[in-house]
Design a protein around this motif. Structure first.
Motif, short mmCIF file in Angstrom:
data_model
loop_
_atom_site.label_atom_id
_atom_site.label_comp_id
_atom_site.label_asym_id
_atom_site.label_seq_id
_atom_site.Cartn_x
_atom_site.Cartn_y
_atom_site.Cartn_z
N TRP A 177 0.80 -1.22 0.00
CA TRP A 177 0.00 0.00 0.00
C TRP A 177 0.84 1.28 0.00
O TRP A 177 0.43 2.30 -0.55
N ASN A 178 2.02 1.24 0.57
CA ASN A 178 2.84 2.45 0.65
C ASN A 178 3.13 3.03 -0.74
O ASN A 178 3.19 4.26 -0.92
N VAL A 198 -3.52 8.07 -3.92
CA VAL A 198 -4.49 6.97 -4.08
C VAL A 198 -5.42 7.21 -5.27
O VAL A 198 -5.59 6.33 -6.12
N ASP A 199 -6.00 8.38 -5.35
CA ASP A 199 -6.91 8.64 -6.46
C ASP A 199 -6.17 8.67 -7.79
O ASP A 199 -6.67 8.15 -8.80
N SER A 241 -10.31 3.29 3.76
CA SER A 241 -11.34 4.25 3.37
C SER A 241 -10.96 5.01 2.09
O SER A 241 -11.80 5.24 1.21
N ASP A 242 -9.69 5.40 1.96
CA ASP A 242 -9.26 6.11 0.75
C ASP A 242 -9.38 5.22 -0.48
O ASP A 242 -9.76 5.67 -1.56
N TRP A 243 -9.04 3.94 -0.30
CA TRP A 243 -9.11 3.01 -1.42
C TRP A 243 -10.55 2.71 -1.78
O TRP A 243 -10.89 2.58 -2.97
N PHE A 244 -11.43 2.61 -0.80
CA PHE A 244 -12.85 2.43 -1.10
C PHE A 244 -13.36 3.57 -1.97
O PHE A 244 -14.05 3.35 -2.98
N ALA A 245 -13.02 4.79 -1.60
CA ALA A 245 -13.48 5.96 -2.35
C ALA A 245 -12.91 5.98 -3.76
O ALA A 245 -13.64 6.19 -4.74
N ALA A 296 -14.85 5.41 -7.31
CA ALA A 296 -14.85 6.52 -8.27
C ALA A 296 -14.38 6.07 -9.65
O ALA A 296 -14.86 6.59 -10.67
N HIS A 297 -13.47 5.11 -9.70
CA HIS A 297 -12.87 4.71 -10.98
C HIS A 297 -13.27 3.31 -11.43
O HIS A 297 -12.74 2.81 -12.43
N GLY A 298 -14.19 2.68 -10.71
CA GLY A 298 -14.72 1.39 -11.13
C GLY A 298 -13.71 0.26 -11.08
O GLY A 298 -13.66 -0.58 -11.98
#
Length: 273
Positions: A107-108, A115-116, A141-145, A149-151
């Motif tokens: 993840w780092n 992330v986005d 949470s950031d990865w969920f968002a 957002a990008h499918g």
């Protein structure tokens, strides 16, 4: 469970009356162009079928889950200048063959890239999602968002030590499929398939019957892949492929993919038994 993009590869295999083969390989080894050649080979060539799903590894300096074989390849890739952005060229290469690519990364590397931004560039390159071995849903949470957002698909991991509560929560958080690590410990080829794998998958089936399950860590030949195919939706193979390229380099020609192609053929036959 939402099968997402990557889960469709497993479902297509099931529709053909067989199980899926997921092939892992790290971008950048023996170098970036050489790794793209390997990835093309893993997708199948001519009339020879390949893997149903390609798991592209992103080398990292502190690979806590990786065994000796993948660590050796990853270290050489880093020494030879592989960069995070090279993974998107690898994704494009796989997607151009018609095979579905996902990325496996610590993840780092995603966090440092943004992330986005990583999710945006992965989707733009034709990627289906991420496998995140050191990220748990509670901290994602950031990865969920970004994935929403990008499918993109979210592929989390469970192990034989996971509690029922953890398995159920992780399965619910996934989109695509669930990665079941068949053994405790790091990646690597093993002489025998893990005896814990069937029990782990049975627990997953009982707690989340709709989830698609891929089993990895230790599969190194067609017989082991066939054994895993008896109870899982996909067999995941990584170290065995990497070892073939390491052997070729140590023999003097890292571009010789004869051993890798022979292994691929054996594994493809294994999941089709």
């Amino acid at each position: 469970m939402n099968a997402g993009i990557s889960g469709l590869a497993l479902q297509r295999a099931a529709a053909e009356g067989r199980k899926a083969l997921v092939a892992y390989y790290p971008v950048g080894y023996p170098d970036v162009p050489g790794s793209l050649d390997v990835l093309r080979a893993l997708c199948g060539e001519g009339d020879e079928p390949g893997a149903d799903l390609i798991e592209i590894g992103l080398p990292y300096s502190d690979p806590v889950m990786d065994g000796v074989v993948i660590q050796r390849a990853g270290t050489r890739a880093l020494e030879r200048g592989v960069r995070t952005c090279d993974v998107f060229a690898a994704v494009e290469t796989v997607a151009s063959t018609g095979t579905t690519p996902v990325v496996m990364t610590y993840w780092n590397l995603v966090d440092r890239y943004g992330v986005d931004a990583f999710a945006r560039d992965l989707r733009s390159a034709g990627g289906a999602g991420l496998i995140t071995p050191d990220l748990v849903p509670d901290e994602a949470s950031d990865w969920f968002a970004a994935s929403d957002a990008h499918g993109l698909d979210r592929i989390f991991l469970v192990s034989p030590s996971s509690s029922d509560e953890r398995i159920a929560a992780t399965a619910a958080a996934c989109r695509g499929w669930l990665y079941a690590t068949a053994v405790m410990g790091v990646t690597g080829t093993r002489e025998q398939s893990s005896s814990m794998a069937p029990d782990l998958v049975a627990s997953i089936r009982a707690l989340a019957p709709e989830v698609l399950v891929g089993v990895g860590l230790g599969i190194s030949n067609g017989d082991q892949a066939a054994a895993v195919a008896q109870f899982a939706d996909a067999a995941i193979v990584g170290s065995a492929f990497v070892k073939q390229v390491l052997n070729a380099e140590e023999a003097g020609d890292a571009s010789d993919l004869t051993g890798l192609r022979t292994l691929l053929s054996d594994l493809v036959a294994g999941v089709r038994r």
